[in-house]
Design a protein around this motif. Structure first.
Motif, PDB file in Angstrom:
ATOM      1  N   LEU A 242       9.035   5.291  -8.398  1.00 48.41           N
ATOM      2  CA  LEU A 242       8.140   5.182  -7.040  1.00 48.41           C
ATOM      3  C   LEU A 242       7.197   3.907  -7.020  1.00 48.41           C
ATOM      4  O   LEU A 242       6.930   3.200  -5.881  1.00 48.41           O
ATOM      5  CB  LEU A 242       7.569   6.455  -7.146  1.00 48.41           C
ATOM      6  CG  LEU A 242       6.459   6.777  -6.115  1.00 48.41           C
ATOM      7  CD1 LEU A 242       7.154   6.549  -4.643  1.00 48.41           C
ATOM      8  CD2 LEU A 242       5.833   8.143  -6.000  1.00 48.41           C
ATOM      9  N   VAL A 243       6.541   3.733  -8.184  1.00 44.09           N
ATOM     10  CA  VAL A 243       5.453   2.710  -8.012  1.00 44.09           C
ATOM     11  C   VAL A 243       6.149   1.331  -8.094  1.00 44.09           C
ATOM     12  O   VAL A 243       5.821   0.384  -7.423  1.00 44.09           O
ATOM     13  CB  VAL A 243       4.705   2.775  -9.544  1.00 44.09           C
ATOM     14  CG1 VAL A 243       4.000   1.488  -9.644  1.00 44.09           C
ATOM     15  CG2 VAL A 243       3.763   3.937  -9.871  1.00 44.09           C
ATOM     16  N   VAL A 246       6.791   0.795  -4.515  1.00 47.39           N
ATOM     17  CA  VAL A 246       5.785   0.759  -3.725  1.00 47.39           C
ATOM     18  C   VAL A 246       5.265  -0.773  -3.803  1.00 47.39           C
ATOM     19  O   VAL A 246       4.955  -1.531  -2.972  1.00 47.39           O
ATOM     20  CB  VAL A 246       4.621   1.603  -4.130  1.00 47.39           C
ATOM     21  CG1 VAL A 246       3.105   0.953  -3.438  1.00 47.39           C
ATOM     22  CG2 VAL A 246       4.852   3.068  -3.674  1.00 47.39           C
ATOM     23  N   VAL A 250       4.890  -3.592  -0.833  1.00 51.65           N
ATOM     24  CA  VAL A 250       3.637  -4.355  -0.771  1.00 51.65           C
ATOM     25  C   VAL A 250       3.850  -5.490  -0.952  1.00 51.65           C
ATOM     26  O   VAL A 250       3.167  -6.609   0.017  1.00 51.65           O
ATOM     27  CB  VAL A 250       2.581  -3.618  -1.738  1.00 51.65           C
ATOM     28  CG1 VAL A 250       1.233  -4.811  -1.699  1.00 51.65           C
ATOM     29  CG2 VAL A 250       2.269  -2.270  -1.572  1.00 51.65           C
TER      30      VAL A 250
END
Length: 253
Positions: A242-243, A246, A250
């Motif tokens: 998940l990180v 992200v 970004v």
């Protein structure tokens, strides 16, 4: 810098310290915050790297029980991280700021895919080594050079460094994800520390920013260790992916 901005940077440091300890990519919180407050990009990157060092150390201390028995492995891989961190910091100072823009998304995607497929790939790697007595405690031969390359990336920018480290070690080292996460915190701390030392010597560091980020990151390191150590392997793997996603979104944005 106004009091509100100072508080915001401390809170960003706390969030980054927490995220870095559990997974990595805390830079995605602090770096945009500094840019939003008018800190020049290179100064922001340099100051952020230096400021996050105490948080990485704090997170490593929080994982001290998982580090038991890993001294030899940490020294071995730590040398690769240190060398990579120096090279990455040097590249940041001499290359065009957009030099890594093409490769960073690819690295993040590969890291996420490797983490998702880690159980199957790890089993395949283990079977390949069964005939020769299994994987060594330090991991497969290719773990060290890939950890060193991850250090280069970490010294240059660092976002998703933890995702890449967990992908490499999770596949090439036969150990639990939580113990490897403790190792990851030590290696990331080494990369940030040596890159930070290079920056302190030759680059423009905003020491107020460093202190503010460090204050938040130290607390965040303990928060991340408290919660991260409780996650079962599937949940930790899901958080890492998940990180990573992200981070990719970004960065591309």
């Amino acid at each position: 810098m106004s009091p509100v901005e100072m508080v915001a940077i401390v809170l960003a440091g706390l969030a980054a310290g927490t995220i870095n300890t559990v997974v990595g990519s805390g830079t995605l919180v602090t770096f945009p915050t500094l840019l939003a407050f008018g800190v020049p990009p290179v100064t922001a990157n340099v100051s952020n790297t230096v400021g996050l060092v105490p948080g990485s150390i704090s997170g490593a201390i929080g994982y001290r029980r998982e580090l038991t028995g890993q001294r030899s492995r940490i020294i071995y891989l730590g040398i690769g991280s240190l060398l990579g961190g120096v090279v990455g910091a040097a590249l940041l100072l001499v290359l065009d700021p957009g030099a890594f823009e093409a490769i960073v998304p690819v690295l993040i995607i590969l890291g996420c895919v490797a983490v998702v497929l880690q159980p199957r790939i790890s089993a395949w790697v283990a079977r390949r080594h069964e005939a020769t007595g299994g994987l060594p405690e330090r991991g497969a031969w290719w773990v060290w050079p890939l950890v060193a390359l991850t250090g280069v990336y970490g010294g240059y920018f660092g976002a998703a460094q933890g995702v890449l480290l967990m992908a490499v070690m999770g596949i090439g080292i036969n150990d639990s994800l939580q113990r490897l996460n403790g190792t990851k915190n030590i290696l990331a701390a080494l990369v940030n520390a040596v890159a930070g030392l290079v920056f302190v010597i030759v680059a423009d560091v905003d020491w107020l920013v460093v202190v503010l980020i460090a204050c938040g990151a130290i607390v965040g390191g303990q928060v991340g260790a408290t919660w991260g150590r409780r996650l079962p392997a599937p949940a930790l793997r899901a958080v890492i992916v998940l990180v990573g996603i992200v981070a990719l979104v970004v960065f591309l944005a």
